[in-house]
Scaffold this active site. Structure first.
Site: not given
Length: 575
Positions: A525, A565
């Site tokens: 992330c 991400e």
């Protein structure tokens, strides 16, 4: 009170003061006060000067990445840091200079966009000895010509509010805006940008991350072309968790309900079609990127907050987490007490959703949970997962099937034969409640999930049982010996990494290198810590030189925002 001689032995006569402390301190010596008669003079009292206190920041955090972006902008315009620096001592201690620095500037061109979704531009420096100032312009897009208000200074840049769009760039389309709070709420940055362009911005963020944080791989030209960012099936109404919050002044009785919502992004005025009140927290009734049941929960909790705010002595955060139950299509919905947020009639709010997969005889019932320790369920690709409402779980389930399929497709080991007799294994480090361990378990002989959190391992074991997964084992592992209990042959094992935002530390990466798996799939992330880790792993660990970066691809978990991400695949070099 005049300090005594004993006092002066315990502390400096002129103690330092905090940035926020403007209190004047008399630094006349104690000795003169004790041994000599007091003499009045016309000399002004000396004061301690306020100092700018720089904070240590992680280079892969937004503020750390900003330093790389500033350096790149300086190089582009042949500027040095000295050319754009701000005299913080002067700004902090001379109020007369403030209007020169914190001012309205017009005809500012937005040069580029940061990884945080803010525009970056250059303006004339108020100090004639300098050249230019770097300015952050939230909601500014590259090519915009704008009017701004500078309101805060830092050593190498200033912050501003966007006041007016003088000339919009071609990528700006304010007719796309759906949210009345966009342009002041800090949650979204790109609602006025075509979705395809949003995906381009996010691919650029990944490209820059590897340029900044994988310098060795970049210099050796050892990185693949970054793949196009995978779009989210849902661009609104996708977020399954929201955390609105509020503030209550310290030690103060509050008679009026405080704002309940999300943080504001300064005091911009560029949106002329709405009237959004100022405040550090905006009072937000609806969040358009939240799922329908989450917004129903927000409506319920806001109604309850009208009176319950008086019970709080300080600010707090309210959890809104979607809970999904799978039931028979013809079954009567029977919700137990405390299974979700209740409406003004004290009835649990819920939504029914039809399934579009093979479970045609099932349906989903969604509620909104507000208690962090309550166990909630999620349904993904035919699998169900349980976890604590306050714990981490992916917040955009519409894109998860695509991510899972991409990860699965990249776990195959190139140097293995296609023989069914040769066993294949999977190690899922940072396995959490078992999302990837379970969904990627069907084409391997054994899965070993490793996690430092004992609670997460309990949920992973429960989820494996609930999904009838027989070949998964989960281990509570210490960070410094995470691979100690891994008994699969490394040449037949793929490893999934899905660490928190800070990424992996050197201890873990050295363990991974020593284990020397056949394939590594790194999900992150925070693409900046991912790029740093991969560069360090390949170039600094014992077996790292045996690997190459096979592919890097972004996935848009959070449309309308700057977040992206990334999935990077590392494979062993062929002999």
């Amino acid at each position: 009170m005049t300090p005594t001689t004993a006092d002066t032995k315990k502390r400096p006569i002129s103690p330092p003061i905090n940035d926020s402390d403007s209190k004047k301190v008399n630094i006349e010596s104690t000795e003169s006060k004790v041994n000599h008669p007091k003499v009045r003079t016309n000399q002004p009292k000396q004061i301690n000067k306020r100092k700018y206190k720089s904070k240590d920041v992680d280079p892969t955090s937004p503020l750390g990445v900003l330093q790389f972006e500033i350096n790149e902008l300086l190089q582009k315009h042949n500027l040095t840091k000295e050319d754009v620096s701000n005299d913080m001592k002067l700004i902090l201690n001379d109020e007369s200079i403030i209007p020169q620095y914190h001012r309205i500037v017009t005809d500012v061109v937005v040069e580029t966009i940061s990884s945080n979704g803010d525009g970056l531009g250059l303006i004339n420096h108020p100090d004639s000895q300098k050249k230019l100032q770097i300015v952050i312009i939230p909601f500014g897009l590259p090519g915009d010509k704008v009017e701004i208000r500078v309101f805060k200074s830092h050593p190498l840049y200033v912050e501003s509010d966007l006041l007016n769009i003088i000339e919009p760039n071609p990528n700006r389309d304010d007719s796309l805006i759906k949210c009345q709070y966009f342009g002041k709420c800090s949650g979204c940055q790109f609602q006025n940008v075509d979705y395809n362009q949003q995906l381009i911005f996010k691919r650029q963020t990944i490209e820059n991350a590897y340029k900044y944080f994988a310098p060795i791989l970049t210099s050796l030209k050892s990185l693949p072309i970054i793949n196009d960012t995978e779009p989210s099936p849902l661009q609104y109404s996708y977020r399954t968790k929201l955390t609105p919050h509020f503030n209550i002044p310290y030690k103060r009785t509050v008679e009026e309900r405080p704002n309940l919502g999300f943080g504001s992004k300064g005091r911009p005025t560029w949106r002329k079609d709405v009237d959004i009140k100022d405040g550090s927290i905006l009072d937000i009734e609806e969040c358009l990127i939240g799922t329908p049941i989450i917004n129903q929960g927000m409506k319920n909790e806001r109604l309850r907050f009208e009176t319950s705010f008086k019970n709080y002595k300080k600010g707090a955060t309210i959890l809104l987490r979607e809970d999904t139950n799978v039931i028979d299509k013809d079954s009567k919905i029977d919700l137990i007490e405390e299974s979700g947020s209740t409406d003004d009639k004290d009835e649990i709010s819920y939504l029914e959703v039809e399934l579009n997969d093979d479970n045609n005889d099932k349906k989903l019932v969604k509620t909104c949970v507000t208690k962090s320790r309550q166990i909630v369920k999620e349904y993904i690709n035919g699998y169900t997962f349980e976890f604590s409402a306050g714990e981490f779980f992916q917040n955009n389930n519409s894109i998860l099937p695509r991510v899972i399929e991409y990860v699965r497709s990249n776990l195959s080991i190139d140097n293995q034969s296609s023989s069914d007799e040769e066993e294949k294994y999977l190690v899922d480090a940072y396995c959490g409640s078992g999302l990837f361990s379970i969904t990627c378990s069907d084409n391997v002989s054994k899965v070993i999930g490793v996690e430092v959190s004992a609670d997460s391992v309990k949920f992973a074991e429960r989820n494996a049982t609930n999904n009838n997964i027989k070949n998964a084992r989960f281990i509570v592992g210490k960070a410094e010996e995470l691979f100690k209990s891994i008994d699969t042959p490394s040449s037949q094992t793929s490893v999934i990494l899905d660490p928190p935002r800070k990424g992996c530390d050197d201890v873990f990466l050295n363990q991974l290198s020593d284990y020397n798996p056949a394939k590594i799939v790194y999900i992150s992330c925070n693409v900046h810590s991912q790029a740093r880790d991969i560069d360090w792993f390949i170039n600094k660990t014992e077996n790292g030189h045996k690997y190459y970066v096979e592919s890097v691809k972004g996935f848009d978990f959070f449309p309308q925002t700057h977040h992206v991400e990334s999935v990077a695949v590392l494979a062993l070099k062929k002999d």
